[in-house]
Enzyme design. Sequence first.
Site, PDB file in Angstrom:
ATOM      1  N   SER A  11      17.656 -39.470 -55.619  1.00 52.64           N
ATOM      2  CA  SER A  11      17.795 -40.749 -56.280  1.00 52.64           C
ATOM      3  C   SER A  11      18.741 -41.709 -55.569  1.00 52.64           C
ATOM      4  O   SER A  11      18.850 -42.878 -55.937  1.00 52.64           O
ATOM      5  CB  SER A  11      18.282 -40.536 -57.717  1.00 52.64           C
ATOM      6  N   LYS A  59      26.236 -46.029 -54.408  1.00 57.01           N
ATOM      7  CA  LYS A  59      25.121 -45.914 -55.347  1.00 57.01           C
ATOM      8  C   LYS A  59      25.506 -46.547 -56.684  1.00 57.01           C
ATOM      9  O   LYS A  59      26.666 -46.472 -57.111  1.00 57.01           O
ATOM     10  CB  LYS A  59      24.804 -44.427 -55.510  1.00 57.01           C
ATOM     11  N   SER A 109      19.556 -35.265 -54.592  1.00 55.69           N
ATOM     12  CA  SER A 109      19.548 -36.713 -54.444  1.00 55.69           C
ATOM     13  C   SER A 109      20.317 -37.262 -53.255  1.00 55.69           C
ATOM     14  O   SER A 109      20.236 -38.451 -52.965  1.00 55.69           O
ATOM     15  CB  SER A 109      20.058 -37.373 -55.728  1.00 55.69           C
TER      16      SER A 109
END
Length: 410
Positions: free
Chosen positions: A126, A49, A150
Amino acid sequence: MFATLRQNQPIMETSSNYGAFIERFLLPPSSSPPGHAPLPLTSLTFAVKDIFDVKGYVTGFGNPDWLRTHPVATSTAPTVLTLLKAGAACVGKTVMDEMAYSINGENIHYGTPINPCAADRVPGGSSSGSAVAVGAKLVDFSLGTDTGGSVRVPASYCGIFGFRPSHGAITESGVTPMAQSFDTVGWFARDPKTFTSVGRILLQLTEVSAVRATRIIIADDCFRLSSTPFDLITQVVTKAAEKLYGGDVLKHENLGDYVKDNVPSLNHFMTKEKTDQVYNIPSLAALSSAMRSLQRFEFKSNHGEWISAVKPNLGPGISERVSEALYATGEDTDICHAIRRELRDALTSLLGDFGVLMIPTVPGSPPKLQTDPSELEVFRARAFSLLSIAGVSGFCQVVPLSTIYMLFRN
């Protein structure tokens, strides 16, 4: 979108990449010495990420203004280095929701990664790109972070395994913070073998022995929050548990009542709930309010000065949540920390040694892309009522391929 390898060889991002990557490069793995057994993650690839530092690259935090105003990382996050030393190769950074402040997975600047299970629906955020990269078989596993959901949400939406570890179990060094009381480093994989192998490396578990669950508690009221028929889910769970462990370990609990009775500090937030909102489980809604209150204050403490100075361009939903965070006063901080302690004690007592709590990951199927915000708000409210259980307690949580997951005490 163009991206580059470390050797400056250009790669064109195409639809075959599902929009998962924001930047492609190669971090080569370590190799085992001649004559030694292969390293545990040899031949596996992973992505990270865009919240993890990688030496030589700017950590973008999902926003072009953040990317523009921050320097190149001078070191790589220890978690990434650990995976490289275990024999895996990192092949790039993935798209994320701006400043990690959403569970939808949509990003107006870099595009929304395509959900490999349902292209017309959001991938979940996310850590959206990390989940999509695994679900679309672009990598073997990936790293994400989970503050309010997330990792758990995109794992559920994309039909893969996702793990949120116990708070503090994996170092967050070299990771841009969102709200440190809840931030965790998690991972995704498609199959149990890879999922377990990565977990052993990240959690530094050199020897693992099987443990028999002493009790499996089905939170009946939480399953009634789900749009999936209650009986359908619980029948599957019951049959699986009885087959593996026998019926004597199965218990049923109304978790909302249990939390209300054993987390007295929640009364502070229950009195503030609006009666016209559809939450269904008041105590878990209050738990969600407490979590989001502390998150807002910590987010402001971490990034408020930068936001006020730069005035970044933020997408719908993100902009409103960030603005709300800037007004956070922190007056409820002590109460929020008291709630965390009380909830952890309460769940420890409920689960005992090696207990498992079974609850839905989210209250239904992934919302469709560009769903009306007012419709999304009801879904988000119910989702956070479920997600806050692990988030506030600090317990770990795993999402299997189904919409059901377990919450373990660690």
